[in-house]
Design an enzyme around this catalytic site. Structure first.
Site, PDB file in Angstrom:
ATOM      1  N   ASP A  99       0.871  -1.179   0.000  1.00 42.63           N
ATOM      2  CA  ASP A  99       0.000   0.000   0.000  1.00 42.63           C
ATOM      3  C   ASP A  99       0.914   1.237   0.000  1.00 42.63           C
ATOM      4  O   ASP A  99       1.373   1.673  -1.063  1.00 42.63           O
ATOM      5  CB  ASP A  99      -0.859  -0.120   1.272  1.00 42.63           C
ATOM      6  CG  ASP A  99      -1.992   0.856   1.342  1.00 42.63           C
ATOM      7  OD1 ASP A  99      -1.815   1.998   0.904  1.00 42.63           O
ATOM      8  OD2 ASP A  99      -3.069   0.511   1.865  1.00 42.63           O
ATOM      9  N   LYS A 127      -1.353  -1.813  -4.418  1.00 47.28           N
ATOM     10  CA  LYS A 127      -2.229  -0.627  -4.388  1.00 47.28           C
ATOM     11  C   LYS A 127      -1.358   0.598  -4.688  1.00 47.28           C
ATOM     12  O   LYS A 127      -1.017   1.383  -3.801  1.00 47.28           O
ATOM     13  CB  LYS A 127      -2.878  -0.517  -3.003  1.00 47.28           C
ATOM     14  CG  LYS A 127      -4.148   0.317  -3.021  1.00 47.28           C
ATOM     15  CD  LYS A 127      -4.528   0.766  -1.645  1.00 47.28           C
ATOM     16  CE  LYS A 127      -5.343  -0.200  -0.862  1.00 47.28           C
ATOM     17  NZ  LYS A 127      -5.844   0.391   0.405  1.00 47.28           N
ATOM     18  N   ASP A 155      -7.207  -8.100   6.522  1.00 43.40           N
ATOM     19  CA  ASP A 155      -8.144  -7.912   7.632  1.00 43.40           C
ATOM     20  C   ASP A 155      -8.630  -6.489   7.837  1.00 43.40           C
ATOM     21  O   ASP A 155      -8.043  -5.530   7.332  1.00 43.40           O
ATOM     22  CB  ASP A 155      -7.443  -8.314   8.927  1.00 43.40           C
ATOM     23  CG  ASP A 155      -6.386  -7.282   9.329  1.00 43.40           C
ATOM     24  OD1 ASP A 155      -5.546  -6.915   8.474  1.00 43.40           O
ATOM     25  OD2 ASP A 155      -6.414  -6.812  10.475  1.00 43.40           O
TER      26      ASP A 155
HETATM   27  C1  PRP Z   1      -0.532  -4.993   6.177  1.00 47.80           C
HETATM   28  C2  PRP Z   1      -0.119  -5.913   5.030  1.00 47.80           C
HETATM   29  C3  PRP Z   1       1.258  -5.427   4.668  1.00 47.80           C
HETATM   30  C4  PRP Z   1       1.210  -3.948   5.003  1.00 47.80           C
HETATM   31  C5  PRP Z   1       1.074  -3.136   3.745  1.00 47.80           C
HETATM   32  O1  PRP Z   1      -0.033  -5.487   7.367  1.00 47.80           O
HETATM   33  O2  PRP Z   1      -0.118  -7.262   5.427  1.00 47.80           O
HETATM   34  O3  PRP Z   1       2.275  -6.063   5.410  1.00 47.80           O
HETATM   35  O4  PRP Z   1       0.061  -3.756   5.852  1.00 47.80           O
HETATM   36  O5  PRP Z   1       0.908  -1.779   4.010  1.00 47.80           O
HETATM   37  P1  PRP Z   1       1.984  -0.660   3.675  1.00 47.80           P
HETATM   38  O6  PRP Z   1       2.458  -0.877   2.279  1.00 47.80           O
HETATM   39  O7  PRP Z   1       1.176   0.624   3.799  1.00 47.80           O
HETATM   40  O8  PRP Z   1       3.081  -0.717   4.688  1.00 47.80           O
HETATM   41  P2  PRP Z   1      -0.603  -5.070   8.823  1.00 47.80           P
HETATM   42  O9  PRP Z   1       0.276  -4.049   9.450  1.00 47.80           O
HETATM   43  O10 PRP Z   1      -2.057  -4.691   8.702  1.00 47.80           O
HETATM   44  O11 PRP Z   1      -0.440  -6.418   9.606  1.00 47.80           O
HETATM   45  P3  PRP Z   1      -1.071  -7.873   9.249  1.00 47.80           P
HETATM   46  O12 PRP Z   1      -0.160  -8.489   8.208  1.00 47.80           O
HETATM   47  O13 PRP Z   1      -1.047  -8.598  10.531  1.00 47.80           O
HETATM   48  O14 PRP Z   1      -2.459  -7.659   8.700  1.00 47.80           O
END
Ligand code: PRP
Length: 173
Positions: A99, A127, A155
């Site tokens: 993201d 994204k 999630d």
């Molecule tokens: C989510 C996803 C990625 C990260 C991406 O993890 O699994 O690791 O966010 O977002 P970014 O590019 O903005 O850094 P999250 O912190 O929600 O933990 P999770 O894997 O336990 O869902």
């Protein structure tokens, strides 16, 4: 809380995973691979993709987080580090979504400092409109627009990860 129609159905996901896995199998032909899943989000994608990669492979996991509800805090926490030593090994990072790119950037830099023979990244969802830092992605499942998505490992407050498809999530209609 509202879960919309599937953005990608279970069938579309499995078809794309086979294509990605074939590409990975070809690229790593004759090489040994260490596949690293970034938990928790990548657990479902990881287990599906490694089942379709047809090359000698070992696995390991990292647990990382940076989100509170639907917002990136920008601060990456490593809750559990690898068990494997990655020095001189061919590492393939498996991530569910990129993201802002902050999580992946942090992890890529952390792993590169451990001198792997090679480091590539496979992300299920990209994204791109939300990117804050440049990150190198070698394999991407699907590009998605700026929408908060859940399911297939992803999630909202640790819920909906078990959906077998990807859907757009809205807090209210
Ligand atoms: C989510 C996803 C990625 C990260 C991406 O993890 O699994 O690791 O966010 O977002 P970014 O590019 O903005 O850094 P999250 O912190 O929600 O933990 P999770 O894997 O336990 O869902």
């Amino acid at each position: 809380m509202v879960i919309g129609k599937p953005l990608f159905t279970a069938q579309q996901i499995q078809k794309r995973i086979k294509e990605l896995a074939d590409e990975i199998t070809e690229d790593y032909m004759g090489k040994e691979l260490l596949a690293i899943g970034i938990l928790r989000g990548a657990f479902m994608f990881f287990s599906d993709i490694v089942r379709n990669i047809n090359t000698p492979l070992e696995i390991d996991f990292l647990i990382a987080s940076s989100y509170v509800k639907t917002e990136s805090t920008g601060e990456v926490k490593i809750h559990a580090d690898l068990r494997e030593d990655i020095k001189d090994r061919n590492v393939l990072l498996i991530e569910d979504i990129v993201d802002t790119g902050l999580t992946l950037k942090y992890i890529q830099e952390m792993l590169l400092s451990r001198s792997p023979a090679s480091l590539k990244t496979c992300a299920f969802l990209d994204k791109k409109p939300c990117r804050k830092v440049d990150v190198k992605l070698d394999y991407v499942g699907f590009q998605i627009p700026d929408e908060y998505v859940v399911g297939y490992g992803l999630d909202y407050e640790n819920k909906f990860r078990n959906l077998p498809y990807i859907a757009i999530f809205k807090k209210s209609i």
